[in-house]
Design a protein around this motif. Structure first.
Motif, PDB file in Angstrom:
ATOM      1  N   UNK A  97       0.838  -1.199   0.000  1.00  0.00           N
ATOM      2  CA  UNK A  97       0.000   0.000   0.000  1.00  0.00           C
ATOM      3  C   UNK A  97       0.877   1.255   0.000  1.00  0.00           C
ATOM      4  N   UNK A  98       0.334   2.336  -0.503  1.00  0.00           N
ATOM      5  CA  UNK A  98       1.043   3.611  -0.561  1.00  0.00           C
ATOM      6  C   UNK A  98       0.974   4.284   0.812  1.00  0.00           C
ATOM      7  N   UNK A 101       5.570   8.966   4.866  1.00  0.00           N
ATOM      8  CA  UNK A 101       6.394   8.849   6.061  1.00  0.00           C
ATOM      9  C   UNK A 101       7.058  10.198   6.327  1.00  0.00           C
ATOM     10  N   UNK A 102       6.974  10.671   7.560  1.00  0.00           N
ATOM     11  CA  UNK A 102       7.699  11.866   7.981  1.00  0.00           C
ATOM     12  C   UNK A 102       8.704  11.434   9.039  1.00  0.00           C
ATOM     13  N   UNK A 103       9.961  11.764   8.802  1.00  0.00           N
ATOM     14  CA  UNK A 103      11.031  11.378   9.722  1.00  0.00           C
ATOM     15  C   UNK A 103      11.288  12.465  10.761  1.00  0.00           C
ATOM     16  N   UNK A 104      11.856  12.056  11.883  1.00  0.00           N
ATOM     17  CA  UNK A 104      12.226  13.004  12.934  1.00  0.00           C
ATOM     18  C   UNK A 104      13.399  13.871  12.497  1.00  0.00           C
ATOM     19  N   UNK A 105      14.320  13.291  11.736  1.00  0.00           N
ATOM     20  CA  UNK A 105      15.507  13.991  11.239  1.00  0.00           C
ATOM     21  C   UNK A 105      15.552  13.864   9.720  1.00  0.00           C
ATOM     22  N   UNK A 106      16.056  14.882   9.067  1.00  0.00           N
ATOM     23  CA  UNK A 106      16.165  14.843   7.611  1.00  0.00           C
ATOM     24  C   UNK A 106      17.284  13.893   7.182  1.00  0.00           C
ATOM     25  N   UNK A 107      17.035  13.192   6.081  1.00  0.00           N
ATOM     26  CA  UNK A 107      18.093  12.436   5.410  1.00  0.00           C
ATOM     27  C   UNK A 107      18.016  12.804   3.932  1.00  0.00           C
ATOM     28  N   UNK A 108      19.152  12.888   3.297  1.00  0.00           N
ATOM     29  CA  UNK A 108      19.205  13.305   1.894  1.00  0.00           C
ATOM     30  C   UNK A 108      18.414  14.599   1.680  1.00  0.00           C
ATOM     31  N   UNK A 109      18.538  15.523   2.633  1.00  0.00           N
ATOM     32  CA  UNK A 109      17.895  16.845   2.586  1.00  0.00           C
ATOM     33  C   UNK A 109      16.371  16.806   2.564  1.00  0.00           C
ATOM     34  N   UNK A 110      15.796  15.749   3.110  1.00  0.00           N
ATOM     35  CA  UNK A 110      14.335  15.703   3.176  1.00  0.00           C
ATOM     36  C   UNK A 110      13.887  14.865   4.364  1.00  0.00           C
ATOM     37  N   UNK A 111      12.676  15.156   4.812  1.00  0.00           N
ATOM     38  CA  UNK A 111      12.101  14.410   5.932  1.00  0.00           C
ATOM     39  C   UNK A 111      10.818  13.694   5.529  1.00  0.00           C
ATOM     40  N   UNK A 112      10.249  14.047   4.371  1.00  0.00           N
ATOM     41  CA  UNK A 112       8.994  13.447   3.910  1.00  0.00           C
ATOM     42  C   UNK A 112       9.242  12.521   2.730  1.00  0.00           C
ATOM     43  N   UNK A 113       8.671  11.325   2.819  1.00  0.00           N
ATOM     44  CA  UNK A 113       8.825  10.318   1.779  1.00  0.00           C
ATOM     45  C   UNK A 113       7.464   9.698   1.502  1.00  0.00           C
ATOM     46  N   UNK A 114       7.169   9.457   0.235  1.00  0.00           N
ATOM     47  CA  UNK A 114       5.930   8.795  -0.157  1.00  0.00           C
ATOM     48  C   UNK A 114       6.272   7.664  -1.111  1.00  0.00           C
ATOM     49  N   UNK A 115       5.645   6.523  -0.901  1.00  0.00           N
ATOM     50  CA  UNK A 115       5.873   5.379  -1.769  1.00  0.00           C
ATOM     51  C   UNK A 115       5.116   4.173  -1.261  1.00  0.00           C
ATOM     52  N   UNK A 116       5.421   3.025  -1.842  1.00  0.00           N
ATOM     53  CA  UNK A 116       4.774   1.781  -1.431  1.00  0.00           C
ATOM     54  C   UNK A 116       5.549   1.138  -0.293  1.00  0.00           C
ATOM     55  N   UNK A 126      10.480  -0.800   4.929  1.00  0.00           N
ATOM     56  CA  UNK A 126      11.080  -0.405   3.661  1.00  0.00           C
ATOM     57  C   UNK A 126      10.021   0.285   2.821  1.00  0.00           C
ATOM     58  N   UNK A 127      10.379   1.447   2.281  1.00  0.00           N
ATOM     59  CA  UNK A 127       9.485   2.228   1.437  1.00  0.00           C
ATOM     60  C   UNK A 127      10.109   2.351   0.058  1.00  0.00           C
ATOM     61  N   UNK A 128       9.334   2.046  -0.980  1.00  0.00           N
ATOM     62  CA  UNK A 128       9.798   2.120  -2.366  1.00  0.00           C
ATOM     63  C   UNK A 128       9.093   3.289  -3.043  1.00  0.00           C
ATOM     64  N   UNK A 129       9.871   4.319  -3.425  1.00  0.00           N
ATOM     65  CA  UNK A 129       9.261   5.494  -4.049  1.00  0.00           C
ATOM     66  C   UNK A 129       9.215   5.401  -5.575  1.00  0.00           C
ATOM     67  N   UNK A 130       9.525   4.226  -6.106  1.00  0.00           N
ATOM     68  CA  UNK A 130       9.498   4.025  -7.551  1.00  0.00           C
ATOM     69  C   UNK A 130      10.880   4.041  -8.172  1.00  0.00           C
ATOM     70  N   UNK A 131      11.822   4.673  -7.495  1.00  0.00           N
ATOM     71  CA  UNK A 131      13.200   4.686  -7.988  1.00  0.00           C
ATOM     72  C   UNK A 131      14.184   4.174  -6.949  1.00  0.00           C
ATOM     73  N   UNK A 132      13.853   4.352  -5.680  1.00  0.00           N
ATOM     74  CA  UNK A 132      14.761   3.975  -4.600  1.00  0.00           C
ATOM     75  C   UNK A 132      13.981   3.293  -3.484  1.00  0.00           C
ATOM     76  N   UNK A 133      14.628   2.319  -2.845  1.00  0.00           N
ATOM     77  CA  UNK A 133      14.047   1.723  -1.646  1.00  0.00           C
ATOM     78  C   UNK A 133      14.769   2.294  -0.431  1.00  0.00           C
ATOM     79  N   UNK A 134      13.983   2.830   0.496  1.00  0.00           N
ATOM     80  CA  UNK A 134      14.518   3.412   1.724  1.00  0.00           C
ATOM     81  C   UNK A 134      14.142   2.517   2.891  1.00  0.00           C
TER      82      UNK A 134
END
Length: 152
Positions: A97-98, A101-116, A126-134
């Motif tokens: 499901x999509x 995610x909002x992180x407490x600390x920024x990584x890669x200059x961002x704190x918000x991530x959206x994906x599956x 693990x979150x997959x944004x279509x190009x990278x798995x975090x």
């Protein structure tokens, strides 16, 4: 009044015996009273009759266990389509499901991530944004919600 985590835990234990899960508890000031918003679910989903039954059960548990002193307002609701994800079980249940995610600390200059949600175990998801798995440890997540794409 007991602390919020203790109230949530006692109510969650009582509801679990009836097949319900407390997904989240939000407490807000409402004038001179406290508003307790319980978001409940059950296997297979929850309907209006379930919410009504859960509300009565929550009220009974609060009164029997003397969890809250003074006047309060109680609301029970379904978690909704943008339900909060707090526990490892929530992430496991919604793999594929999509989510946002909002992180407490920024990584890669961002704190918000959206994906599956691509995977989840007891310590991380693990979150997959279509190009990278975090991979995010649960302790690093500030807020997580389902984020379905609604098509009309």
């Amino acid at each position: 009044m007991r602390d919020i985590k203790a109230i949530e835990s006692v109510v969650a234990d009582g509801l679990a015996n009836q097949g319900y899960e407390v997904v989240d508890l939000i407490v807000q000031n409402q004038g001179s009273k406290k508003l307790f918003q319980f978001f409940v679910d059950k296997e297979g989903g929850i309907n209006l009759d379930d919410v009504e039954k859960a509300s009565r059960l929550i009220d009974s548990i609060i009164e029997m266990e003397n969890l809250i002193e003074g006047a309060y307002i109680l609301e029970a609701s379904s978690p909704g389509i943008k339900r909060v994800l707090k526990k490892p079980e929530h992430f496991k249940k919604f793999i594929g499901q999509r989510a946002k995610i909002t992180l407490k600390q920024m990584i890669e200059n961002r704190a918000n991530f959206t994906g599956l949600i691509a995977g989840a175990n007891e310590t991380e998801m693990t979150l997959d944004d279509g190009t990278t798995q975090f991979k995010f440890k649960y302790e690093d997540i500030k807020k997580a919600n389902l984020d379905p794409v609604l098509e009309f």
